[in-house]
Design an enzyme around this catalytic site. Sequence first.
Site, PDB file in Angstrom:
ATOM      1  N   ARG A 287      42.572  12.122 -63.562  1.00 16.51           N
ATOM      2  CA  ARG A 287      43.481  13.083 -62.926  1.00 16.51           C
ATOM      3  C   ARG A 287      43.908  14.227 -63.868  1.00 16.51           C
ATOM      4  NH1 ARG A 287      46.865  11.195 -58.695  1.00 16.51           N
ATOM      5  NH2 ARG A 287      46.579   9.126 -59.577  1.00 16.51           N
ATOM      6  N   CYS A 352      43.294  12.437 -34.871  1.00 17.14           N
ATOM      7  CA  CYS A 352      44.097  11.699 -33.894  1.00 17.14           C
ATOM      8  C   CYS A 352      44.752  10.475 -34.514  1.00 17.14           C
ATOM      9  CB  CYS A 352      43.215  11.326 -32.718  1.00 17.14           C
ATOM     10  SG  CYS A 352      42.590  12.801 -31.932  1.00 17.14           S
ATOM     11  N   GLU A 353      45.674  10.691 -35.394  1.00 17.61           N
ATOM     12  CA  GLU A 353      46.436   9.618 -36.051  1.00 17.61           C
ATOM     13  C   GLU A 353      47.779  10.212 -36.443  1.00 17.61           C
ATOM     14  OE1 GLU A 353      45.531   6.529 -37.959  1.00 17.61           O
ATOM     15  OE2 GLU A 353      43.357   6.562 -37.776  1.00 17.61           O
TER      16      GLU A 353
HETATM   17  N1  LLP Z   1      39.836   4.057 -65.827  1.00 20.11           N
HETATM   18  C1  LLP Z   1      39.864   3.151 -64.844  1.00 20.11           C
HETATM   19  C2  LLP Z   1      39.305   1.829 -65.092  1.00 20.11           C
HETATM   20  C3  LLP Z   1      40.439   3.471 -63.608  1.00 20.11           C
HETATM   21  O1  LLP Z   1      40.470   2.567 -62.649  1.00 20.11           O
HETATM   22  C4  LLP Z   1      40.972   4.779 -63.399  1.00 20.11           C
HETATM   23  C5  LLP Z   1      41.569   5.142 -62.121  1.00 20.11           C
HETATM   24  C6  LLP Z   1      40.888   5.704 -64.452  1.00 20.11           C
HETATM   25  C7  LLP Z   1      40.327   5.309 -65.658  1.00 20.11           C
HETATM   26  C8  LLP Z   1      41.407   7.107 -64.334  1.00 20.11           C
HETATM   27  O2  LLP Z   1      42.786   7.151 -64.168  1.00 20.11           O
HETATM   28  P1  LLP Z   1      43.549   8.564 -64.161  1.00 20.11           P
HETATM   29  O3  LLP Z   1      43.405   9.182 -65.528  1.00 20.11           O
HETATM   30  O4  LLP Z   1      42.946   9.411 -63.121  1.00 20.11           O
HETATM   31  O5  LLP Z   1      44.936   8.188 -63.868  1.00 20.11           O
HETATM   32  N2  LLP Z   1      43.282   7.425 -55.748  1.00 20.11           N
HETATM   33  C9  LLP Z   1      44.520   7.314 -56.502  1.00 20.11           C
HETATM   34  C10 LLP Z   1      44.269   7.036 -57.956  1.00 20.11           C
HETATM   35  C11 LLP Z   1      43.435   5.821 -58.199  1.00 20.11           C
HETATM   36  C12 LLP Z   1      43.129   5.596 -59.652  1.00 20.11           C
HETATM   37  C13 LLP Z   1      42.095   4.562 -59.811  1.00 20.11           C
HETATM   38  N3  LLP Z   1      41.698   4.323 -61.159  1.00 20.11           N
HETATM   39  C14 LLP Z   1      45.335   8.568 -56.294  1.00 20.11           C
HETATM   40  O6  LLP Z   1      44.889   9.470 -55.585  1.00 20.11           O
HETATM   41  O7  LLP Z   1      46.454   8.681 -56.800  1.00 20.11           O
END
Ligand code: LLP
Length: 424
Positions: A287, A352-353
């Site tokens: 992110r 439609c939700e």
């Molecule tokens: N490493 C692993 C093993 C992970 O599972 C994830 C994210 C990351 C790194 C990266 O994390 P970040 O730096 O992006 O925080 N869909 C959700 C977020 C799910 C994150 C899943 N794992 C959302 O939109 O907030």
Amino acid sequence: MSQFSYQNGVLHAEGVSLSAIAEQYGTPAYVYSKAQLLDNFASYADACRGRDALVCYAMKANSNLAILDLLARQGAGFDIVSGGELLRVIAAGGDPKKVIFSGVGKSVEEMRLALQHDILCFNVESIPELHRLNDVAGSMGRRARVSLRVNPNVDPKTHPYIATGLKASKFGVAFSDALATYRAAAQLPHLDVAGIDCHIGSQLLDDAPLLEALDKLIELIDALGDEGIHLHHLDLGGGIGVDYGDEEDGAPVAVADYLGRVFARVDAWRAERHAGRPIKVIFEPGRSIVGNTGVLLTKVEFIKHGEEKNFCIVDAAMNDMARPALYQAWMDMQPVVQADGGALYDVVGPICESGDWLARDRALAVKEGDLLVMKTAGAYGMTMASNYNTRGRAAELIVDGTQVHVVRQRENPADLFALESVIK
Ligand code: LLP
């Protein structure tokens, strides 16, 4: 400084107005800034310079080939969670030797593919997975480098759906089982025990839980060293959040500050107890690399005044951006052409939700045909998009200065059922 700014009252991505983009390429569209992407990666790369460290971009956040290519050219490695993601890395010209493979459910085929490409490391999450990987590597006459994902049981203080390091989580090996699991791994003939990793959650605003997790990993590395199991890398996962503009949440810790604190602790530990032993530090940010790199550009279809609420119905929907529907995430909505006044609206899509909303109770001065953007939509936007309601996924564009590149074409509805057939 953000690469998305108002110039003469019109929101621009770098040097291009989003009105011009909408006119030429249509809506909904994801619009990314190349400069923002490179800046974000540089905040990690600069803090790692001169150190034994690797930034493996967690490509689940945004896996468009153009994004992967730009990051690969900056020296990024990749954190993948499927064979499909590995094929994307290769298609984008990324180096498989800088790939780490995370995830709780790797299939035999995925393990084989990753071994064929000699990836850097498998982040293994259970004893059955260790055995499967050992068998697959043995059958190929290879050895697999492994790291165990341990669950440090640290509260990341984030949304429960994206907290992953707590005891009740499906992820990782329990901290109390870690030593025994490492001993088991060290016995398996086709595995090389290489490292340790964790990922405690996502959208963390404070790095204190991450530093707490680091201390726990260091504790384990010391204990394993005492038993003659020497690890070569320590991987802290991802997790640093972005500023979604929600005043309640506030801004996340700066990447440079977080990495500075990590390296200070690692240096102090090595000076005290780990002298002479190299240890590579790996990060898996998603992110914080792509979140503020992109916006979701959308057009107002209708304004509807309900009995209790005003609705601003736009052409983007939960199939384009699932975060509000899935996590009740607060995402900032802004008009492309600045306007004062207005009323409170729920910004909703055509699906439609009732769960198909993008933002609630936002003050907007809008009318049919106006353009809006959802800001900070570059992470977990397009990668989580679906074709629900047989809606083609949005186009993706990268702006570089005054140039616009289409990096994914808008999906054509006919493509959506091209793999289907009727029974003869
Ligand atoms: N490493 C692993 C093993 C992970 O599972 C994830 C994210 C990351 C790194 C990266 O994390 P970040 O730096 O992006 O925080 N869909 C959700 C977020 C799910 C994150 C899943 N794992 C959302 O939109 O907030």
